[in-house]
Design a protein around this motif. Structure first.
Motif, PDB file in Angstrom:
ATOM      1  N   PRO A  27       0.828  -1.214   0.000  1.00  0.00           N
ATOM      2  CA  PRO A  27       0.000   0.000   0.000  1.00  0.00           C
ATOM      3  C   PRO A  27       0.857   1.256   0.000  1.00  0.00           C
ATOM      4  N   VAL A  28       0.337   2.306  -0.621  1.00  0.00           N
ATOM      5  CA  VAL A  28       1.008   3.608  -0.661  1.00  0.00           C
ATOM      6  C   VAL A  28       0.013   4.678  -0.234  1.00  0.00           C
ATOM      7  N   PRO A  29       0.498   5.859   0.142  1.00  0.00           N
ATOM      8  CA  PRO A  29      -0.418   6.922   0.574  1.00  0.00           C
ATOM      9  C   PRO A  29      -1.432   7.289  -0.503  1.00  0.00           C
ATOM     10  N   GLY A  30      -2.641   7.592  -0.085  1.00  0.00           N
ATOM     11  CA  GLY A  30      -3.679   7.973  -1.028  1.00  0.00           C
ATOM     12  C   GLY A  30      -3.405   9.328  -1.661  1.00  0.00           C
ATOM     13  N   PRO A  31      -3.817   9.517  -2.897  1.00  0.00           N
ATOM     14  CA  PRO A  31      -3.607  10.799  -3.571  1.00  0.00           C
ATOM     15  C   PRO A  31      -4.602  11.852  -3.086  1.00  0.00           C
ATOM     16  N   ALA A  32      -4.221  13.102  -3.240  1.00  0.00           N
ATOM     17  CA  ALA A  32      -5.128  14.214  -2.942  1.00  0.00           C
ATOM     18  C   ALA A  32      -5.948  14.499  -4.197  1.00  0.00           C
ATOM     19  N   GLY A  33      -6.841  13.580  -4.523  1.00  0.00           N
ATOM     20  CA  GLY A  33      -7.694  13.732  -5.691  1.00  0.00           C
ATOM     21  C   GLY A  33      -7.197  12.928  -6.881  1.00  0.00           C
ATOM     22  N   ILE A  59       0.938  10.198 -13.032  1.00  0.00           N
ATOM     23  CA  ILE A  59       1.086  10.536 -11.623  1.00  0.00           C
ATOM     24  C   ILE A  59       1.937  11.787 -11.529  1.00  0.00           C
ATOM     25  N   SER A  60       1.536  12.717 -10.646  1.00  0.00           N
ATOM     26  CA  SER A  60       2.280  13.967 -10.507  1.00  0.00           C
ATOM     27  C   SER A  60       3.635  13.696  -9.857  1.00  0.00           C
ATOM     28  N   PRO A  61       4.645  14.501 -10.145  1.00  0.00           N
ATOM     29  CA  PRO A  61       5.955  14.320  -9.503  1.00  0.00           C
ATOM     30  C   PRO A  61       5.874  14.391  -7.982  1.00  0.00           C
ATOM     31  N   GLU A  62       4.977  15.216  -7.464  1.00  0.00           N
ATOM     32  CA  GLU A  62       4.861  15.356  -6.007  1.00  0.00           C
ATOM     33  C   GLU A  62       4.399  14.045  -5.368  1.00  0.00           C
ATOM     34  N   LEU A  63       3.354  13.444  -5.948  1.00  0.00           N
ATOM     35  CA  LEU A  63       2.864  12.173  -5.406  1.00  0.00           C
ATOM     36  C   LEU A  63       3.884  11.058  -5.651  1.00  0.00           C
ATOM     37  N   SER A  64       4.556  11.113  -6.791  1.00  0.00           N
ATOM     38  CA  SER A  64       5.584  10.118  -7.105  1.00  0.00           C
ATOM     39  C   SER A  64       6.673  10.107  -6.037  1.00  0.00           C
ATOM     40  N   PHE A  69       4.664  12.250 -14.796  1.00  0.00           N
ATOM     41  CA  PHE A  69       4.571  13.289 -15.828  1.00  0.00           C
ATOM     42  C   PHE A  69       3.804  14.453 -15.215  1.00  0.00           C
ATOM     43  N   ASP A  70       4.335  15.653 -15.356  1.00  0.00           N
ATOM     44  CA  ASP A  70       3.732  16.822 -14.706  1.00  0.00           C
ATOM     45  C   ASP A  70       2.574  17.354 -15.545  1.00  0.00           C
ATOM     46  N   TYR A  71       1.451  16.630 -15.473  1.00  0.00           N
ATOM     47  CA  TYR A  71       0.300  17.012 -16.291  1.00  0.00           C
ATOM     48  C   TYR A  71      -0.346  18.302 -15.789  1.00  0.00           C
ATOM     49  N   ARG A  72      -0.150  18.632 -14.508  1.00  0.00           N
ATOM     50  CA  ARG A  72      -0.725  19.887 -14.005  1.00  0.00           C
ATOM     51  C   ARG A  72       0.050  21.083 -14.552  1.00  0.00           C
ATOM     52  N   ALA A  73       1.379  20.951 -14.652  1.00  0.00           N
ATOM     53  CA  ALA A  73       2.163  22.011 -15.295  1.00  0.00           C
ATOM     54  C   ALA A  73       1.786  22.106 -16.769  1.00  0.00           C
ATOM     55  N   TRP A  74       1.530  20.950 -17.393  1.00  0.00           N
ATOM     56  CA  TRP A  74       1.138  20.929 -18.804  1.00  0.00           C
ATOM     57  C   TRP A  74      -0.178  21.676 -18.991  1.00  0.00           C
ATOM     58  N   SER A  75      -1.107  21.484 -18.052  1.00  0.00           N
ATOM     59  CA  SER A  75      -2.404  22.160 -18.178  1.00  0.00           C
ATOM     60  C   SER A  75      -2.234  23.672 -18.135  1.00  0.00           C
ATOM     61  N   ARG A  76      -1.270  24.142 -17.301  1.00  0.00           N
ATOM     62  CA  ARG A  76      -1.053  25.592 -17.194  1.00  0.00           C
ATOM     63  C   ARG A  76      -0.294  26.139 -18.395  1.00  0.00           C
ATOM     64  N   ARG A  93     -17.324  17.490 -15.409  1.00  0.00           N
ATOM     65  CA  ARG A  93     -16.186  18.412 -15.510  1.00  0.00           C
ATOM     66  C   ARG A  93     -15.401  18.399 -14.201  1.00  0.00           C
ATOM     67  N   ARG A  94     -14.087  18.293 -14.301  1.00  0.00           N
ATOM     68  CA  ARG A  94     -13.209  18.196 -13.133  1.00  0.00           C
ATOM     69  C   ARG A  94     -12.033  19.158 -13.260  1.00  0.00           C
ATOM     70  N   SER A  95     -11.406  19.429 -12.120  1.00  0.00           N
ATOM     71  CA  SER A  95     -10.226  20.283 -12.078  1.00  0.00           C
ATOM     72  C   SER A  95      -8.967  19.415 -12.054  1.00  0.00           C
ATOM     73  N   ALA A  96      -8.077  19.644 -12.999  1.00  0.00           N
ATOM     74  CA  ALA A  96      -6.804  18.914 -13.020  1.00  0.00           C
ATOM     75  C   ALA A  96      -5.965  19.271 -11.813  1.00  0.00           C
ATOM     76  N   ALA A  97      -5.997  20.527 -11.407  1.00  0.00           N
ATOM     77  CA  ALA A  97      -5.183  20.986 -10.274  1.00  0.00           C
ATOM     78  C   ALA A  97      -5.611  20.331  -8.972  1.00  0.00           C
ATOM     79  N   ALA A  98      -6.860  19.840  -8.912  1.00  0.00           N
ATOM     80  CA  ALA A  98      -7.370  19.222  -7.691  1.00  0.00           C
ATOM     81  C   ALA A  98      -7.093  17.722  -7.654  1.00  0.00           C
ATOM     82  N   SER A  99      -6.175  17.249  -8.490  1.00  0.00           N
ATOM     83  CA  SER A  99      -5.860  15.816  -8.540  1.00  0.00           C
ATOM     84  C   SER A  99      -4.350  15.617  -8.503  1.00  0.00           C
ATOM     85  N   GLU A 100      -3.949  14.380  -8.194  1.00  0.00           N
ATOM     86  CA  GLU A 100      -2.528  14.037  -8.209  1.00  0.00           C
ATOM     87  C   GLU A 100      -2.227  12.823  -9.079  1.00  0.00           C
TER      88      GLU A 100
END
Length: 963
Positions: A191-197, A243-248, A278-285, A300-307
């Protein structure tokens, strides 16, 4: 030998024949008896085991702590002041240790017959030690070996509900697919820590047009058409997400890794696949300039609110939930979490072995073969030279570091790192010789070392982001382009690529590698991953590769690259399995249809066809027929998979591989008779010659045939078969003898590329002399503790040794005959642990025991394995003390004086932990817990007929996946 690993769980794995003989009520079956019968196996932790502990109110930490305390008690008794009188206590503690790690609510049954399977799944069921069990599921790997998982009846309802995870049960599904999705909960994972979204998005499907070889079934045999500009939809995100670099980084920390992986293979409820960093949140910006994503349910969802981002091909049953909230809420209620089964490695190998599937379709000249095998032949000869430093390089590879010692078992390689004079030890020399012999045998089967490596496959994450945000999908890679930083860093722009299982040359690709600053920036976290473009048929060509953890082998070997022909991808007509509302009877039927590994058999038949192909010139009708059949092999592999899903699928025509199916029968019309006559010329019934080194029973048949044939030939003609064949003129009797001799030969002796390669290795290795095992004047006292012992214990231990040797003799006889059931490693490990415990029952003092078994085994020429099985840990400790706790191994050094395979090395020495440390503890419990991590440098080869060692990336826990 180490004590049992407390990070594992022990469960029963029983043959159905044992249950049948017990009248389906197996009573008083102790763990000791199960171990003696090799029916107690260790499996790594999984979501299913975590659920069972939760249902039973067992805290994993408490169970592991109890087991660790028992281990400590055993060690204290073995090394304590009164250890000589502690044998009985130690034996009892071993039983306690297995009991602490044992889970009675979970067991596997190996089905010896379909009738047994029907009986255990009937209303009467079966009982073990008074507990009734019910079928839970069959994993895809287990069902191929006729193995099904059962759990105790009292936990079944709760566990089954948890595995259902609140899905809408009225949604029709394919039973076999549902069973496989449910079985994901049995994957070895941590098991690994759950993502923030999270986000769940549609797959990145890109329309493409390409020339293909299309295979359909419109008659008794497949129809092949070369189709130009064939339109199809390419799923470039099949099995992977982001997966975001932060969660990775957080996951890497949780797994005890000292690097941030480029990808994680994950599990959750009905969820599997790779998450690539892959930093998809940076890509979105920066690229999309939008934060809005529409998920797979249309919300409709927010990319920034996910990891992390899952794709619909990862969340297999997304359509069984109304929304992301429905799915996540069900996971939270039932206790499902994200867990990791393996990670992308920190670095890739510089060299790996080919296998026969990769080689058999290449049109290699004799010169090409010489060039291809030369490095492997040199490696073997250098290892035989007697230089212990080169022996270490052969044993441990060319990238040694401190972990090469610390992660080794207490074995001959570790001994050689401590004391260079151990190169004279008969045990060390025997094992080095055995490994070299195995290396030679592997080379004859196509295990040829080349510059290259395996790497995980991903689609283009840039293209996936474009798809997520509703933009036109272009990706960074154009059709025909690939990204692989390992090769680009070395200035290589073109490599050959392979993926198993392979059937034909059309499965081989040449990758043109692209490398731009923009790619380096966006793909910067994926340095050990091979990225496919979104615009061509590469995945289809590589036998339906997907991105859920598949690996690709790439090499820049010149001999291979020269011989890769660029062919169109094969596309087999897809069939659909019927969907239904799932019932237990449907799943039982699906299990039954899936028993056995048909894909391996089909792959072997295709290999035999390559040998038949070599008989004919490329412009002949026979050659074209065999080439057609080889191409059809991919279709029949797909049919074997489809059959397990309940799809009516045709098997390969028996006349293609069974001579008897082509014998004339009364009532055959003229066309049928002619077809059978034609098939008798082309039938691929015999395995190629090189496979005698793969199958011991086949080698035995071949050797017996050759011996008998030569004896017969001498009696009749006064010469050997080889001499008779070499004669310029032969009588009619001699010709008739040779004709029957070739017809009865148990293997095919044609000049296929693999047979030619095998014979070339035989020729090169023919003059290599065996390493002498026993050297005069060797002083084995360095292995001993020097504490002395009583003669009565020596005599008792000699009796144990006699039993050990008898059991090992029986084991080797079964192995030689190819009659070993179950997992070979599990069998030998179980037997060795049994004798270890018996040895400690006689003598509870580790040092005294060491001296007894060393004297027993080293005073004569008998096998030394028993001494190392029983006292290897103590022997290593004695060697360390005698060498001031110094360990040495060769490292790459341009100025080094050791030249091995064209590279320079120098010896590096460091101090290990002292006697008071936990140096001799269970090393697998340190560092990364269950062992998830970079396993890319493991030296292993998968022997399965239909696969190669893609498992190179699997974490250690997957080596003992849920049985």
């Amino acid at each position: 030998m180490s004590l049992p690993d407390t990070s594992l769980t022990y469960v029963l794995k029983i043959r159905s024949s044992r249950l049948r003989k017990a009248g389906w009520h197996l009573e008083n079956y102790t763990l000791k008896e199960a171990r003696r019968n090799e029916e107690l196996v260790a499996i790594a932790d999984s979501q299913t085991l975590r659920f069972i502990r939760e249902i039973k109110g067992i805290r994993e930490e408490d169970a592991r702590l109890r087991a660790s305390r028992v281990r400590q008690d055993i060690r204290s008794l073995q090394n304590g002041p009164d250890s000589r009188r502690n044998g009985a206590k130690i034996a009892k503690l071993y039983e306690n240790l297995y009991s602490a790690l044992f889970m009675s609510d979970y067991l596997s049954v190996i089905m010896d017959s379909v009738a047994d399977f029907d009986r255990v799944n009937s209303a009467s069921g079966f009982l073990v030690n008074g507990t009734k069990y019910r079928r839970l599921l069959a994993t895809p790997g287990g069902v191929k070996k006729n193995t099904v998982v059962y759990v105790s009846e009292d936990i079944y309802p709760t566990l089954a509900a948890k595995l259902e995870n609140g899905r809408k049960s009225d949604v029709p599904l394919v039973p076999a697919k549902y069973e496989a999705y449910k079985a994901l909960a049995c994957s070895a994972s941590k098991p690994v820590p759950g993502p923030a979204g999270i986000l769940v998005v549609k797959d990145c499907r890109v329309p493409i047009v390409s020339d293909v070889v299309h295979i359909s079934e419109e008659g008794p045999e497949p129809t092949i058409r070369e189709m130009k500009n064939f339109a199809m939809m390419n799923n470039n995100s099949d099995g992977y997400g982001l997966i975001s670099p932060e969660l990775s980084r957080r996951w890497a920390d949780a797994l005890g890794l000292d690097y941030m992986p480029g990808g994680f293979c994950i599990r959750n409820a009905f969820t599997k696949g790779m998450l690539y960093t892959f930093d998809y949140r940076a890509w979105s910006r920066e690229v999309a300039r939008s934060d809005e994503v529409v998920d797979v349910w249309g919300t409709r969802r927010s990319a920034a609110a996910s990891e992390l981002v899952l794709t619909e091909s990862m969340l297999k049953l997304w359509h069984c939930y109304d929304s992301m909230e429905h799915f996540l809420g069900s996971c939270e209620r039932e206790g499902y979490t994200f867990s990791v089964t393996k990670t992308a490695p920190n670095q890739l190998d510089n060299e790996r072995d080919l296998n026969y599937q990769f080689i058999q379709s290449l049109d290699l000249t004799d010169g090409d073969i010489d060039e291809l095998i030369a490095p492997t032949m040199t490696e073997i000869k250098e290892a035989l030279g007697g230089d212990y430093r080169k022996t270490l390089l052969f044993l441990k590879g060319m990238r040694m570091d401190e972990s090469s010692y610390e992660k080794s078992d207490f074995d001959f390689a570790k001994a050689l790192m401590i004391d260079k004079d151990m190169v004279r030890d008969p045990y060390v020399r025997h094992h080095v010789h055995k490994l070299i012999a195995k290396r030679i045998q592997g080379a004859k089967m196509g295990e040829i070392r080349v510059k290259g490596n395996y790497s995980l496959i991903s689609g283009d994450p840039y293209a996936l982001c474009q798809s997520m945000f509703g933009l036109k999908v272009t990706g960074l890679l154009a059709a025909g382009q690939f990204y692989q930083r390992y090769w680009s860093d070395r200035g290589i722009s073109q490599v050959a690529a392979f993926r198993a299982p392979m059937t034909c040359h059309s499965n081989i690709r040449v990758f043109e590698l692209a490398d731009t600053p923009v790619m380096r920036d966006w793909y910067k976290h994926m340095g050990t991953v091979t990225i496919f473009n979104a615009h061509d048929t590469t995945a289809q060509a590589m036998n339906g590769a997907d991105m859920d953890g598949d690996a690709v082998f790439t090499t820049n070997n010149p001999a291979i690259l020269r011989n890769v022909r660029r062919l169109d991808a094969i596309v087999c007509e897809q069939k659909s399995a019927p969907k239904k509302t799932i019932a237990e009877a449907d799943l039982i039927r699906a299990n039954k249809l899936s028993f056995g590994d048909r894909i391996g058999s089909i792959t072997n038949r295709i290999t035999a066809m390559y040998d038949v192909l070599a008989k004919f010139s490329s412009d002949s009708e026979e050659y074209r027929t065999m080439a057609y059949r080889i191409l059809c092999g991919q279709n029949y592999q797909q049919n074997a998979i489809d059959r397990t899903k309940g799809i009516e699928s045709r098997p390969m025509p028996k006349g293609w591989y069974d001579y008897r199916a082509n014998l004339p029968e009364e009532g055959d019309n003229e066309e049928a008779a002619e077809t059978k006559k034609h098939n008798r010329i082309l039938v691929a019934e015999k395995k190629p010659y090189f496979m005698i080194y793969r199958y011991p029973e086949l080698k035995k048949d071949y050797d017996n045939f050759i011996g008998g044939g030569n004896a017969n030939c001498r009696n009749r003609f006064g010469c050997t078969v080889e001499q008779l064949t070499a004669k310029n003129e032969r009588t009619e009797d001699e010709e008739d003898f040779l004709r029957h001799y070739r017809m009865k030969m148990p293997v095919s002796m044609e000049s296929s590329v693999m047979n030619r390669l095998c014979r070339k290795v035989e020729e090169v290795m023919a003059d290599v002399k065996d390493m002498p095992v026993h050297l005069k004047g060797y002083d084995y006292s360095r292995l001993k503790s020097g504490v002395g012992y009583r003669p009565v214990k020596y005599k008792q231990m000699a009796d144990v040794l006699a039993l050990y040797q008898a059991e090992m003799k029986d084991y080797m006889a079964l192995k030689s005959a190819g009659m070993l059931p179950g997992d070979e490693d599990d069998r030998t490990e179980s037997a060795r642990r049994t004798f270890l415990e018996e040895a400690y029952r006689i003598c509870g003092d580790a040092n005294e025991l060491c001296d007894i078994v060393v004297d027993l085994c080293y005073k004569t020429n008998r096998s030394k394995q028993f001494a190392w099985d029983v006292a290897g840990e103590t022997i290593i400790g004695n060697l360390l003390k005698a060498n001031d706790y110094r360990v040495s191994y060769p490292i790459l050094d341009p100025e080094g004086d050791i030249v091995y395979r064209g590279e320079h090395f120098a010896m590096h020495t460091y101090h290990v932990k002292g006697a008071d440390s936990d140096e001799f503890g269970d090393e697998r419990e340190e560092g990364s817990g269950a062992g998830i991590g970079d396993a890319a440098t493991r030296e292993e080869t998968d022997r399965d007929d239909s696969r190669v060692d893609e498992a190179l990336f699997c974490a250690r826990v997957e080596q003992r996946g849920s049985s």
